[in-house]
Design an enzyme around this catalytic site. Structure first.
Site, PDB file in Angstrom:
ATOM      1  N   LYS A  32      -5.764  -4.623  16.365  1.00 27.63           N
ATOM      2  CA  LYS A  32      -5.865  -3.653  15.259  1.00 27.63           C
ATOM      3  C   LYS A  32      -6.836  -4.142  14.186  1.00 27.63           C
ATOM      4  CE  LYS A  32      -3.019  -2.428  11.220  1.00 27.63           C
ATOM      5  NZ  LYS A  32      -3.219  -3.539  10.281  1.00 27.63           N
ATOM      6  N   ASN A  33      -6.683  -5.407  13.808  1.00 27.01           N
ATOM      7  CA  ASN A  33      -7.448  -5.869  12.654  1.00 27.01           C
ATOM      8  C   ASN A  33      -8.868  -6.315  12.984  1.00 27.01           C
ATOM      9  OD1 ASN A  33      -5.348  -5.160  11.040  1.00 27.01           O
ATOM     10  ND2 ASN A  33      -4.464  -7.218  10.915  1.00 27.01           N
ATOM     11  N   CYS A 128       0.557  -1.107   3.936  1.00 27.09           N
ATOM     12  CA  CYS A 128       1.959  -1.507   3.826  1.00 27.09           C
ATOM     13  C   CYS A 128       2.303  -2.032   2.443  1.00 27.09           C
ATOM     14  CB  CYS A 128       2.264  -2.564   4.885  1.00 27.09           C
ATOM     15  SG  CYS A 128       2.172  -1.902   6.542  1.00 27.09           S
ATOM     16  N   ARG A 133      -1.075  -5.967  -3.570  1.00 29.54           N
ATOM     17  CA  ARG A 133      -2.297  -5.706  -2.789  1.00 29.54           C
ATOM     18  C   ARG A 133      -3.434  -5.220  -3.692  1.00 29.54           C
ATOM     19  NH1 ARG A 133      -1.058  -3.944   3.316  1.00 29.54           N
ATOM     20  NH2 ARG A 133      -2.782  -5.362   3.633  1.00 29.54           N
ATOM     21  N   ASP A 318       1.550 -12.388   9.175  1.00 31.47           N
ATOM     22  CA  ASP A 318       1.923 -11.272  10.061  1.00 31.47           C
ATOM     23  C   ASP A 318       2.900 -11.688  11.153  1.00 31.47           C
ATOM     24  OD1 ASP A 318      -0.004  -9.359   8.882  1.00 31.47           O
ATOM     25  OD2 ASP A 318      -1.426 -10.831   9.617  1.00 31.47           O
ATOM     26  N   ARG A 428       1.270   2.847  13.770  1.00 29.07           N
ATOM     27  CA  ARG A 428      -0.034   2.615  13.155  1.00 29.07           C
ATOM     28  C   ARG A 428      -0.657   1.340  13.718  1.00 29.07           C
ATOM     29  NH1 ARG A 428      -2.374   0.914   8.374  1.00 29.07           N
ATOM     30  NH2 ARG A 428      -0.517   0.055   7.410  1.00 29.07           N
TER      31      ARG A 428
HETATM   32  N1  EPU Z   1      -5.664 -10.175  -2.911  1.00 21.55           N
HETATM   33  C1  EPU Z   1      -5.922 -10.048  -4.263  1.00 21.55           C
HETATM   34  N2  EPU Z   1      -7.033  -9.315  -4.621  1.00 21.55           N
HETATM   35  C2  EPU Z   1      -7.869  -8.742  -3.722  1.00 21.55           C
HETATM   36  C3  EPU Z   1      -7.579  -8.904  -2.336  1.00 21.55           C
HETATM   37  C4  EPU Z   1      -6.467  -9.629  -1.965  1.00 21.55           C
HETATM   38  O1  EPU Z   1      -5.199 -10.553  -5.117  1.00 21.55           O
HETATM   39  O2  EPU Z   1      -8.850  -8.097  -4.123  1.00 21.55           O
HETATM   40  C5  EPU Z   1      -4.460 -10.941  -2.491  1.00 21.55           C
HETATM   41  C6  EPU Z   1      -3.395 -10.016  -1.855  1.00 21.55           C
HETATM   42  O3  EPU Z   1      -2.625  -9.377  -2.829  1.00 21.55           O
HETATM   43  C7  EPU Z   1      -2.603 -10.998  -1.017  1.00 21.55           C
HETATM   44  C8  EPU Z   1      -3.665 -12.000  -0.559  1.00 21.55           C
HETATM   45  O4  EPU Z   1      -4.792 -11.828  -1.429  1.00 21.55           O
HETATM   46  O5  EPU Z   1      -1.667 -11.683  -1.801  1.00 21.55           O
HETATM   47  C9  EPU Z   1      -4.115 -11.810   0.875  1.00 21.55           C
HETATM   48  O6  EPU Z   1      -4.481 -10.458   1.104  1.00 21.55           O
HETATM   49  P1  EPU Z   1      -5.648 -10.059   2.100  1.00 21.55           P
HETATM   50  O7  EPU Z   1      -6.770  -9.456   1.301  1.00 21.55           O
HETATM   51  O8  EPU Z   1      -5.951 -11.205   2.985  1.00 21.55           O
HETATM   52  O9  EPU Z   1      -4.968  -8.916   2.939  1.00 21.55           O
HETATM   53  P2  EPU Z   1      -5.628  -7.608   3.507  1.00 21.55           P
HETATM   54  O10 EPU Z   1      -7.057  -7.808   3.791  1.00 21.55           O
HETATM   55  O11 EPU Z   1      -5.238  -6.471   2.636  1.00 21.55           O
HETATM   56  C10 EPU Z   1      -5.303  -8.123   6.028  1.00 21.55           C
HETATM   57  C11 EPU Z   1      -4.608  -7.477   7.177  1.00 21.55           C
HETATM   58  C12 EPU Z   1      -3.116  -7.660   7.028  1.00 21.55           C
HETATM   59  C13 EPU Z   1      -2.798  -9.128   7.002  1.00 21.55           C
HETATM   60  C14 EPU Z   1      -3.584  -9.839   5.902  1.00 21.55           C
HETATM   61  C15 EPU Z   1      -3.425 -11.344   5.992  1.00 21.55           C
HETATM   62  C16 EPU Z   1      -6.074  -5.651   7.769  1.00 21.55           C
HETATM   63  C17 EPU Z   1      -6.323  -4.197   7.799  1.00 21.55           C
HETATM   64  N3  EPU Z   1      -4.953  -6.060   7.196  1.00 21.55           N
HETATM   65  O12 EPU Z   1      -4.850  -7.455   4.862  1.00 21.55           O
HETATM   66  O13 EPU Z   1      -2.523  -7.067   8.170  1.00 21.55           O
HETATM   67  O14 EPU Z   1      -1.427  -9.318   6.767  1.00 21.55           O
HETATM   68  O15 EPU Z   1      -4.983  -9.519   5.998  1.00 21.55           O
HETATM   69  O16 EPU Z   1      -3.984 -11.988   4.888  1.00 21.55           O
HETATM   70  O17 EPU Z   1      -6.874  -6.429   8.269  1.00 21.55           O
HETATM   71  C18 EPU Z   1      -0.901  -5.907   9.381  1.00 21.55           C
HETATM   72  O18 EPU Z   1      -1.702  -5.856  10.332  1.00 21.55           O
HETATM   73  O19 EPU Z   1       0.304  -5.549   9.492  1.00 21.55           O
HETATM   74  C19 EPU Z   1      -1.337  -6.405   8.092  1.00 21.55           C
HETATM   75  C20 EPU Z   1      -0.625  -6.257   6.994  1.00 21.55           C
END
Ligand code: EPU
Length: 448
Positions: A32-33, A128, A133, A318, A428
């Site tokens: 997915k990712n 989620c 986030r 995850d 999803r």
């Molecule tokens: N964060 C910030 N500011 C930002 C971006 C992130 O403070 O601008 C913080 C977040 O709040 C969190 C941490 O950084 O505490 C890590 O968040 P990250 O940005 O890495 O998460 P993401 O990119 O929103 C992706 C995956 C998630 C997975 C995380 C692991 C996708 C679409 N989603 O999310 O996948 O858990 O990385 O870090 O790639 C899932 O597949 O179920 C899923 C949730």
């Protein structure tokens, strides 16, 4: 290939109950990712076509294609799990989500859209509810690359300050997956050189880097999470195969071990789940790594363990949710310390109401004394104590987030009968989860 995710709606539910241990063979689907990031990055190309193979049939892909529809990107999703994209010349610079639906991918469209139109209206990402986030790293990064940004409650209005995005040296405050991908995609179409420090380096990010590098972007990854990029305005497209979904591998493994089963996950790769395999070795679960997959099997006297989620290559957040259910079946007290998302234990809260025998999960705000994390003292429920074994009774539970969805499905297979609702969240991210469990002998029904 039946696209079950399209049929599942808010009224659909799953009925699951304990039966025999999971047994047999199952194939892991594409990640997915990774798939949505490749789809997005392909929009940087001004000519050519892209063929993506091993595309998972999940809601996340469908949601991203709905964003493509709004932009006017031409594509075809085929029954052999290939997706053809003709990215060039899309007609619109606006993407919005309909109603409650949404994902994190809208934000990654910012650079491809402003590179083409000089401006963009981008729906703020949804996804989620596992923490605040925030998107501040994305916004700050895009600004530095030369975009002016106005924010409303649900959208970002972006405009180029000069003729083209320009390279920058930027440091991420935390190795965020999405922000790393966004800045890599942005730097890949920016003029000149960029350096992004403190990057995330998940396998799906490395695949994105490979895709862009093969397309003519100069990219150099340094050992200290720093990525150097010299962009191009002429990205070349070449066909790509999506890697196996490591989160699905772990989910299938935990369901197998939790039900005392024996399952060969075809397509599972050791390199994608190395840290998780280490956890299983420590617990004492059976693993057999083969050429074309991994066999997971129950062994007597598995031991509890204290687990902490970390930035990759540490144990990914995850994996926490499927793993919790496995730990709940092991005699003794295990713990989970979640250090990536501040609010990823709601599903344990919901399951507490369904425990029939054994101790309730204890949720806490304190870090272990010897391992404080960035959530220390902030009042976030990010620690769980799990004393096994527990059994679940009869009842109903609603899925609160995607990975929790699979954890709840697994709990259903250890229950006297669970009705699991809010299925769009599960579908999803998982391809045909009920069909796969059923084929392994689970007592489970999907009611559409
Ligand atoms: N964060 C910030 N500011 C930002 C971006 C992130 O403070 O601008 C913080 C977040 O709040 C969190 C941490 O950084 O505490 C890590 O968040 P990250 O940005 O890495 O998460 P993401 O990119 O929103 C992706 C995956 C998630 C997975 C995380 C692991 C996708 C679409 N989603 O999310 O996948 O858990 O990385 O870090 O790639 C899932 O597949 O179920 C899923 C949730």
């Amino acid at each position: 290939m039946r696209q079950t995710f399209k049929e599942v709606n808010k009224e659909s539910y799953i009925l699951a109950k304990a039966g025999r241990p999971l047994f047999g063979e199952v194939e892991v689907s594409g990640a997915k990712n990774m798939v949505t990031k490749i789809m997005t990055a392909s929009l940087l190309a001004k000519k050519g076509k892209l063929l993506i193979r091993n595309v998972p049939m999940i809601g996340e892909v469908f949601l991203t294609l709905q964003l493509f529809d709004q932009l006017g990107v031409k594509y075809q999703l085929n029954s052999d799990k290939t997706l053809e994209i003709e990215p060039c010349g899309f007609k619109s610079s606006e993407v919005k989500f309909k109603g409650e639906e949404g994902n994190r991918i809208s934000l990654l469209l910012a650079a491809p859209v402003i590179a083409q139109f000089g401006e963009a209206v981008i729906a703020k990402p949804k996804g989620c509810q596992i923490g605040a986030r925030k998107i501040d790293f994305h916004i700050e990064g895009l600004k530095q690359f030369g975009a002016e940004i106005k924010e409303t409650e649900d959208a970002l209005y972006l405009k180029l300050k000069t003729g083209r995005l320009h390279g920058v040296h930027i440091r991420l405050p935390f190795p965020s997956v999405g922000a790393t991908e966004n800045l890599i995609i942005t730097a890949s179409c920016a003029e000149g050189e960029s350096i992004i420090d403190n990057c995330a380096i998940e396998p799906e990010i490395i695949k994105l880097v490979e895709f862009l590098q093969k397309g003519g972007v100069e990219i150099l990854i340094r050992g200290d999470r720093s990525i150097y990029i010299r962009g191009t305005d002429d990205l070349k497209l070449s066909d790509i195969t999506i890697i196996p979904d490591r989160i699905e591998i772990v989910s299938l493994a935990c369901a197998t071990l939790g039900t005392r089963g024996d399952v060969f996950v075809r397509g599972a790769r050791q390199d994608l789940v190395l840290t998780f395999l280490g956890v299983l070795q420590r617990i004492g679960a059976g693993i057999e790594i083969r050429e074309n997959g991994i066999r997971f099997y129950y062994q007597d006297k598995m031991k509890p363990m204290a687990v902490t989620t970390e930035v990759y290559p540490g144990l990914p957040t995850d994996f926490q949710q499927p793993l919790a259910i496995l730990l709940s079946q092991i005699k003794g007290t295990s713990s989970l310390h979640e250090t990536i998302f501040e609010n990823r234990f709601e599903y344990l809260n919901r399951l507490n109401g369904l425990i029939k025998s054994g101790e309730k999960f204890i949720l806490g705000q304190d870090c272990p004394a010897d391992n404080p994390c960035r959530f220390s003292g902030k009042g976030f429920t990010h620690f769980a104590e799990i004393s096994g074994p527990v059994t679940f009774g009869k009842g109903e539970v609603s899925i609160c987030d995607l990975r929790a969805g699979f954890a709840l499905l697994t709990a259903g297979l250890l229950s006297e009968g669970l009705k699991i609702t809010n299925l769009p969240l599960l579908f999803r991210g998982y391809e045909n989860p009920v069909g796969k469990m059923k084929a392994l002998g689970a007592d489970v029904e999907l009611v559409l």
